[in-house]
Design a protein around this motif. Structure first.
Motif, mmCIF file in Angstrom:
data_model
loop_
_atom_site.group_PDB
_atom_site.id
_atom_site.type_symbol
_atom_site.label_atom_id
_atom_site.label_comp_id
_atom_site.label_asym_id
_atom_site.label_seq_id
_atom_site.Cartn_x
_atom_site.Cartn_y
_atom_site.Cartn_z
ATOM 1 N N PHE A 87 -28.944 -16.576 25.693
ATOM 2 C CA PHE A 87 -30.308 -16.373 25.220
ATOM 3 C C PHE A 87 -31.329 -16.572 26.344
ATOM 4 O O PHE A 87 -32.535 -16.548 26.088
ATOM 5 N N ALA A 88 -30.835 -16.768 27.576
ATOM 6 C CA ALA A 88 -31.739 -16.965 28.707
ATOM 7 C C ALA A 88 -32.711 -15.801 28.890
ATOM 8 O O ALA A 88 -33.898 -16.039 29.174
ATOM 9 N N PRO A 89 -32.283 -14.532 28.737
ATOM 10 C CA PRO A 89 -33.264 -13.438 28.864
ATOM 11 C C PRO A 89 -34.420 -13.566 27.876
ATOM 12 O O PRO A 89 -35.577 -13.313 28.236
ATOM 13 N N MET A 90 -34.117 -13.977 26.641
ATOM 14 C CA MET A 90 -35.178 -14.173 25.656
ATOM 15 C C MET A 90 -36.085 -15.330 26.070
ATOM 16 O O MET A 90 -37.315 -15.258 25.932
ATOM 17 N N GLY A 91 -35.476 -16.409 26.570
ATOM 18 C CA GLY A 91 -36.266 -17.547 27.019
ATOM 19 C C GLY A 91 -37.162 -17.183 28.187
ATOM 20 O O GLY A 91 -38.345 -17.556 28.217
ATOM 21 N N VAL A 92 -36.602 -16.447 29.174
ATOM 22 C CA VAL A 92 -37.391 -16.009 30.328
ATOM 23 C C VAL A 92 -38.536 -15.108 29.885
ATOM 24 O O VAL A 92 -39.680 -15.259 30.318
ATOM 25 N N PHE A 93 -38.213 -14.175 29.002
ATOM 26 C CA PHE A 93 -39.242 -13.256 28.500
ATOM 27 C C PHE A 93 -40.399 -14.035 27.876
ATOM 28 O O PHE A 93 -41.574 -13.806 28.187
ATOM 29 N N ALA A 94 -40.064 -14.978 26.994
ATOM 30 C CA ALA A 94 -41.104 -15.725 26.283
ATOM 31 C C ALA A 94 -41.928 -16.588 27.229
ATOM 32 O O ALA A 94 -43.169 -16.598 27.178
ATOM 33 N N LEU A 95 -41.255 -17.312 28.131
ATOM 34 C CA LEU A 95 -41.961 -18.224 29.033
ATOM 35 C C LEU A 95 -42.838 -17.474 30.035
ATOM 36 O O LEU A 95 -43.976 -17.866 30.292
ATOM 37 N N VAL A 96 -42.311 -16.382 30.595
ATOM 38 C CA VAL A 96 -43.076 -15.621 31.587
ATOM 39 C C VAL A 96 -44.205 -14.841 30.916
ATOM 40 O O VAL A 96 -45.331 -14.773 31.433
ATOM 41 N N ALA A 97 -43.927 -14.253 29.756
ATOM 42 C CA ALA A 97 -44.979 -13.516 29.047
ATOM 43 C C ALA A 97 -46.138 -14.438 28.682
ATOM 44 O O ALA A 97 -47.313 -14.069 28.805
ATOM 45 N N ILE A 105 -34.517 -7.532 33.715
ATOM 46 C CA ILE A 105 -35.193 -6.636 32.763
ATOM 47 C C ILE A 105 -36.180 -7.424 31.904
ATOM 48 O O ILE A 105 -37.308 -6.982 31.646
ATOM 49 N N ALA A 106 -35.736 -8.607 31.445
ATOM 50 C CA ALA A 106 -36.615 -9.456 30.632
ATOM 51 C C ALA A 106 -37.865 -9.837 31.409
ATOM 52 O O ALA A 106 -38.971 -9.895 30.847
ATOM 53 N N LEU A 107 -37.703 -10.088 32.713
ATOM 54 C CA LEU A 107 -38.838 -10.458 33.552
ATOM 55 C C LEU A 107 -39.847 -9.320 33.649
ATOM 56 O O LEU A 107 -41.067 -9.526 33.505
ATOM 57 N N ALA A 154 -48.399 -17.020 20.296
ATOM 58 C CA ALA A 154 -47.759 -18.128 19.571
ATOM 59 C C ALA A 154 -46.260 -17.902 19.462
ATOM 60 O O ALA A 154 -45.462 -18.845 19.528
ATOM 61 N N GLY A 155 -45.856 -16.637 19.296
ATOM 62 C CA GLY A 155 -44.431 -16.316 19.235
ATOM 63 C C GLY A 155 -43.727 -16.595 20.546
ATOM 64 O O GLY A 155 -42.611 -17.133 20.571
ATOM 65 N N TYR A 156 -44.390 -16.238 21.664
ATOM 66 C CA TYR A 156 -43.820 -16.548 22.973
ATOM 67 C C TYR A 156 -43.639 -18.057 23.128
ATOM 68 O O TYR A 156 -42.608 -18.531 23.629
ATOM 69 N N ASP A 157 -44.645 -18.812 22.715
ATOM 70 C CA ASP A 157 -44.596 -20.265 22.815
ATOM 71 C C ASP A 157 -43.438 -20.830 22.009
ATOM 72 O O ASP A 157 -42.709 -21.723 22.470
ATOM 73 N N PHE A 158 -43.224 -20.290 20.813
ATOM 74 C CA PHE A 158 -42.142 -20.763 19.930
ATOM 75 C C PHE A 158 -40.771 -20.497 20.547
ATOM 76 O O PHE A 158 -39.928 -21.395 20.633
ATOM 77 N N VAL A 159 -40.543 -19.266 20.996
ATOM 78 C CA VAL A 159 -39.235 -18.914 21.556
ATOM 79 C C VAL A 159 -38.969 -19.689 22.848
ATOM 80 O O VAL A 159 -37.864 -20.186 23.081
ATOM 81 N N GLY A 160 -39.983 -19.816 23.706
ATOM 82 C CA GLY A 160 -39.823 -20.559 24.952
ATOM 83 C C GLY A 160 -39.486 -22.019 24.713
ATOM 84 O O GLY A 160 -38.594 -22.586 25.364
ATOM 85 N N GLU A 161 -40.170 -22.641 23.748
ATOM 86 C CA GLU A 161 -39.898 -24.049 23.442
ATOM 87 C C GLU A 161 -38.506 -24.214 22.842
ATOM 88 O O GLU A 161 -37.800 -25.193 23.136
ATOM 89 N N LEU A 162 -38.079 -23.263 22.029
ATOM 90 C CA LEU A 162 -36.749 -23.319 21.433
ATOM 91 C C LEU A 162 -35.671 -23.271 22.513
ATOM 92 O O LEU A 162 -34.683 -24.028 22.468
ATOM 93 N N PHE A 163 -35.861 -22.411 23.506
ATOM 94 C CA PHE A 163 -34.893 -22.290 24.595
ATOM 95 C C PHE A 163 -34.831 -23.578 25.419
ATOM 96 O O PHE A 163 -33.746 -24.067 25.757
#
Length: 419
Positions: free
Chosen positions: A201-211, A9-11, A29-38
């Motif tokens: 939190f992988a769904p959030m990480g996937v969402f941020a990195l792919v987005a 779903i996140a994808l 920038a928000g996607y970048d922040f969440v992806g880096e945090l994950f």
């Protein structure tokens, strides 16, 4: 909801969000922040997870009569099949080159930050050398300072120290051994829980990195990922249907088709759950009652295999590391590829039973050869399907090992049709 459905779903949401987000915007920038945090959270667990898992596993292996004749045969089989799987994956990834699209590195399509000068500097010590420099790899395996090795991410030295510590921990007096085993097993169990917590939190990480990737490149990222997916699947199928049946025929004179039939229920369970541990009871049932292996042999080989024998995982780690290197446009020499083979073998043993083991192990390999870790998040896009397949390969390899070793021990009635 199961984690893989959350990630799926996140994808889908990430694709929609990425298509409607402009690079450089506050959302980007928000996607970048969440992806880096994950990614930072994944990096955080590497050292304690590797050390505690390997030490606890090694100490348990040394105890009792595990290093007797049956144990040595088992370890030899597990090492040989894992090495075969890694070399098969290495061969296919060099032939298919999923990280190269139209003669160019796919890093731009995958939105990877390619700083060629920095990468060249980082990889200067491990690329472009000849086979004589393999000696340097073994020198790095014995660090002068284990704390510094952990801090600097020198994972070869850390793994070697952990293997030594676990081996000799199992040989001290009973009281000291039990104290240390309880400590390291407790540490390993704790790290499993922390890893599980991070993977929530992988769904959030996937969402941020792919987005973030879709926002920058559109759908160009999916071509290299599709080729990567096909490469891994092809390698896994070749190992399961060619290499392992060939070993059955050569070492035990047994039919691979009969072995597949005997193990079918366990393989379906492994495919649906993507968990070697969850499948273990059914694996033992099939090996004993459908393949005809004695309880003594099965009860020793299969639990050990669920911990240390991960052919599919080792193959996947090697292909993923090479794919990321290709995406950065790096020509990895023989020495670096040899390093990846060694690390894939050791990490598949050390973190095999840990949730998200492959991601942690790939992070170890990339760190050891000097590659950035930002591409790991993209692997989650295809990870669920590949996890199901590689778990099935892991289980089938364990079962083939049990059958081959039982036959070598003189057991009768192996893979014989019931009267």
């Amino acid at each position: 909801m199961k984690l893989h459905w959350q990630i799926l779903i996140a994808l889908v949401l990430a694709i929609l969000a990425g298509l409607n987000t402009a690079p450089g915007s506050s959302l980007y920038a928000g996607y970048d922040f969440v992806g880096e945090l994950f990614l930072n959270a994944l990096k955080m667990v590497i050292v304690p997870l590797i050390m505690s898992s390997i030490i606890a596993s090694m100490a348990g292996l040394v105890g009792g009569d595990s290093l007797g004749r049956l144990g040595l045969k088992t370890l030899a089989y597990y090492t040989a099949t894992s090495l075969c799987a890694i070399l098969l994956g290495l061969t296919l990834v060099n032939i298919c080159q999923p990280g190269i699209i139209n003669g160019e590195a796919a890093g731009a399509s995958l939105n990877l930050s390619i700083d060629k000068e920095q990468l060249a500097s980082t990889l200067q010590q491990v690329t472009g050398r000849d086979s004589g420099d393999i000696i340097a790899i073994f020198i790095r395996m014995v660090p002068t300072n284990i704390v510094a090795a952990a801090a600097e991410g020198q994972m070869l030295g850390l793994i070697f120290f952990s293997l030594l510590f676990g081996f000799f921990m199992g040989r001290i007096d009973a009281q000291g051994k039990q104290t240390l085993i309880r400590f390291w097993q407790g540490a390993a169990d704790t790290m499993v829980l922390i890893t599980l917590f991070i993977m929530r939190f992988a769904p959030m990480g996937v969402f941020a990195l792919v987005a973030k990737t879709i926002s920058s490149t559109g759908f160009a990222a999916f071509q290299p990922m599709l080729i990567f997916l096909v490469t891994v699947i092809l390698a896994l199928l070749l190992h399961a249907f060619i290499v392992l049946p060939l070993l059955l025929k050569l070492l035990a004179g047994l039919s691979g088709r009969k072995q597949l039939q005997a193990m079918a229920p366990a393989l379906l369970m492994a495919f649906s759950t993507a968990s070697s541990s969850a499948t273990l009871p059914l694996t033992m049932e099939c090996v004993q009652h459908r393949a005809g292996v004695s309880r003594k042999t099965a009860s020793f080989i299969l639990p050990l295999g669920a911990t240390v024998n991960m052919d599919g995982t080792a193959l996947y780690e090697c292909v993923a590391a090479m794919f990321i290197a290709q995406a950065y446009g790096l020509e990895l020499g023989f020495v670096t590829q040899f390093t990846i083979v060694v690390l894939a073998l050791l990490t598949s043993i050390g973190v095999a039973g840990i949730p998200a083991a492959s991601l942690v192990a790939i992070a170890v390999i990339l760190s050891a050869v000097g590659l950035p870790l930002e591409a790991i998040g993209l692997l989650l896009v295809t990870d669920r399907l590949l996890d199901m397949l590689r778990t099935s390969v892991n289980i089938f390899s364990d079962a083939c090992g049990a059958v081959i070793i039982a036959k070598s021990e003189g057991e009768k009635g192996i893979l014989e049709d019931p009267n």
